[in-house]
Enzyme design. Structure first.
Site, PDB file in Angstrom:
ATOM      1  N   GLU A 160      32.471 -29.602 -12.497  1.00 50.87           N
ATOM      2  CA  GLU A 160      31.020 -29.777 -12.300  1.00 50.87           C
ATOM      3  C   GLU A 160      30.501 -31.158 -12.693  1.00 50.87           C
ATOM      4  OE1 GLU A 160      29.181 -26.520 -14.383  1.00 50.87           O
ATOM      5  OE2 GLU A 160      30.030 -25.019 -13.050  1.00 50.87           O
ATOM      6  N   ASN A 202      36.829 -29.290  -9.655  1.00 53.53           N
ATOM      7  CA  ASN A 202      36.253 -27.951  -9.432  1.00 53.53           C
ATOM      8  C   ASN A 202      34.726 -28.007  -9.513  1.00 53.53           C
ATOM      9  OD1 ASN A 202      36.751 -25.014  -9.266  1.00 53.53           O
ATOM     10  ND2 ASN A 202      35.908 -24.909 -11.348  1.00 53.53           N
ATOM     11  N   HIS A 238      30.473 -18.535  -6.801  1.00 50.18           N
ATOM     12  CA  HIS A 238      29.631 -17.505  -7.420  1.00 50.18           C
ATOM     13  C   HIS A 238      28.506 -17.256  -6.418  1.00 50.18           C
ATOM     14  CE1 HIS A 238      31.728 -17.849 -11.210  1.00 50.18           C
ATOM     15  NE2 HIS A 238      31.580 -19.154 -11.170  1.00 50.18           N
ATOM     16  N   GLU A 267      36.551 -19.077  -8.632  1.00 52.59           N
ATOM     17  CA  GLU A 267      35.715 -18.249  -9.516  1.00 52.59           C
ATOM     18  C   GLU A 267      34.875 -17.243  -8.732  1.00 52.59           C
ATOM     19  OE1 GLU A 267      33.430 -20.657 -12.288  1.00 52.59           O
ATOM     20  OE2 GLU A 267      35.030 -22.138 -12.469  1.00 52.59           O
ATOM     21  N   ASP A 269      32.744 -14.436  -7.387  1.00 54.52           N
ATOM     22  CA  ASP A 269      32.084 -13.147  -7.639  1.00 54.52           C
ATOM     23  C   ASP A 269      30.881 -13.049  -6.714  1.00 54.52           C
ATOM     24  OD1 ASP A 269      30.298 -14.785  -9.152  1.00 54.52           O
ATOM     25  OD2 ASP A 269      31.129 -14.100 -11.068  1.00 54.52           O
TER      26      ASP A 269
HETATM   27  C1  XIL Z   1      31.275 -18.957 -17.846  1.00 54.67           C
HETATM   28  C2  XIL Z   1      31.931 -17.766 -18.560  1.00 54.67           C
HETATM   29  O1  XIL Z   1      32.156 -16.765 -17.620  1.00 54.67           O
HETATM   30  C3  XIL Z   1      31.050 -17.263 -19.676  1.00 54.67           C
HETATM   31  O2  XIL Z   1      31.726 -16.277 -20.428  1.00 54.67           O
HETATM   32  C4  XIL Z   1      30.636 -18.413 -20.571  1.00 54.67           C
HETATM   33  O3  XIL Z   1      29.736 -17.951 -21.551  1.00 54.67           O
HETATM   34  C5  XIL Z   1      29.991 -19.517 -19.773  1.00 54.67           C
HETATM   35  O4  XIL Z   1      30.886 -19.952 -18.756  1.00 54.67           O
HETATM   36  N1  XIL Z   1      31.331 -22.136 -13.869  1.00 54.67           N
HETATM   37  C6  XIL Z   1      32.472 -22.338 -14.582  1.00 54.67           C
HETATM   38  C7  XIL Z   1      32.892 -21.343 -15.599  1.00 54.67           C
HETATM   39  O5  XIL Z   1      33.210 -23.297 -14.297  1.00 54.67           O
HETATM   40  O6  XIL Z   1      33.594 -21.928 -16.658  1.00 54.67           O
HETATM   41  C8  XIL Z   1      31.721 -20.557 -16.106  1.00 54.67           C
HETATM   42  O7  XIL Z   1      32.206 -19.521 -16.973  1.00 54.67           O
HETATM   43  C9  XIL Z   1      30.926 -19.980 -14.964  1.00 54.67           C
HETATM   44  C10 XIL Z   1      30.378 -21.085 -14.097  1.00 54.67           C
END
Ligand code: XIL
Length: 351
Positions: A160, A202, A238, A267, A269
């Protein structure tokens, strides 16, 4: 008459039996774990792992081992966890996950080395000039990547770095102390520590064709042109329920492929506004099916990982008020329609 009646009954019986057999076959196929299907395809299907249930919940562990052939730590490799105080690392959680992956024949990704979030306070509140910040970064990357050399086979080296508009985040500790070349430096250090590991940039919101994905593309294109070691781009994904894959996703994947880069869905979801209706769960299944089929069809899509696998443990409700049920197993570990859709996508890719 009697004979005919019996034979009709008999035929119905046969049909019923055949139907039952089909259902049983379907159930058996559905019971075949995702990883078994993925292994046959030489594909990687995985999930993020949260350390508390990993340690405490036997069903969590068993499902993990049964269903997936790649994992990533949800938090255990982040700076604040693995390097919480100066001059001392805390490898326990990460070691457990790496050992579990090895014991279960899984790959493991490393997430993440350089990020503006979940950085240790001692770093963000310290005062570092450029040289000191580079030395700090080099030491951290060498230590962490070096420890897991040959075991963690892909790293989200930088996470990020771009904001929603596609500009480099100027408020990041790394940008403030080092400047824009912190990304190239991080990749160089990771490559020195494990020359065989796949090194990733990423980010989120850069999956389709938009200003942010243009910025990611420009960033990785320039890195490649300068000879900086980079192997892939991670799409977090996400997404909100209703998301569908379109032509733009293939277009974006293909321009990365043209640079010689692979892609991992890192990631995934699919969050639903609660309470989830049956229709919403079916829609969610379409999204999972879509994304699974997309990654399987895209030659440079190396792996698909979801950000957790059971609605019992997910970051979504805590971060997106009113949303949840984003994963493929429900809170009681029952497979959801989303699971079946992913399963079907894996099965279809073999045909
Ligand atoms: C999130 C985790 O799921 C949580 O448990 C934590 O509190 C915060 O981070 N992008 C990312 C991940 O790259 O590392 C993040 O994970 C979600 C968003």
């Amino acid at each position: 008459m009697l004979v005919k009646a019996r034979s009709v009954t008999g035929r119905i019986g046969v049909l019923v039996l055949a139907g039952l057999a089909l259902c049983r076959a379907a159930a058996a196929a559905d019971n075949e774990p995702l990883r078994a299907l993925a292994d046959r395809d030489n594909f990687r299907i995985g999930t993020a792992v949260a350390i508390s249930p990993f340690w405490a919940d036997q069903t969590y562990r068993a499902t993990l081992a049964r269903q997936f052939n790649i994992i990533v730590a949800e938090n255990a490799f982040k700076w604040s966890q693995i390097h919480p105080v100066p001059d001392s690392y805390s490898f326990g959680k990460a070691d457990d996950l790496v050992d579990f992956a090895r014991a279960n024949g899984m790959m493991i990704r490393g997430h993440t080395l350089i990020w503006h979030n979940q950085l240790a306070d001692w770093v963000s509140s310290g005062s570092y000039d450029r040289e000191a910040a580079i030395a700090l970064m080099r030491d951290h990357i060498r230590t962490v990547v070096g420890r897991y050399e040959g075991r963690v086979t892909a790293w989200d080296v930088v996470n990020e770095a771009l904001d929603d508009s596609g500009a480099l985040r100027a408020d990041s500790f790394w940008y403030r102390t080092i400047g824009p070349d912190y990304i190239a430096l991080a990749l160089e250090f990771a490559h020195e520590a494990d020359p065989a590991a796949k090194l990733y940039y990423n980010d989120y919101g850069a999956e389709g064709m938009n200003p942010k994905s243009d910025a990611v593309y420009a960033l990785v294109r320039d890195l490649k042109a300068e000879g900086v070691p980079i192997d892939g781009v991670g799409w977090q994904m996400h997404v909100v329920n209703g998301f569908r894959i379109g032509r733009e996703h293939a277009e974006n994947a293909e321009r990365l492929a043209a640079l010689g880069l692979e892609l991992t869905i890192t990631e995934l979801d699919v969050r639903i506004r609660l309470p989830a209706t049956e229709a919403a769960l079916d829609r969610q299944a379409e999204t999972y099916g879509d994304i699974g089929a997309f990654c399987l069809a895209q030659a440079n899509c190396a792996a698909l990982l979801t950000w957790g696998f059971t609605d019992r443990y997910s970051w979504i409700p805590g971060f997106f008020a009113g949303y949840g049920d984003a994963l493929i197993f429900d809170a009681d570990y029952h497979p959801k329609p989303a699971y079946s859709a992913l399963h079907a996508a894996l099965e279809a890719s073999r045909e």
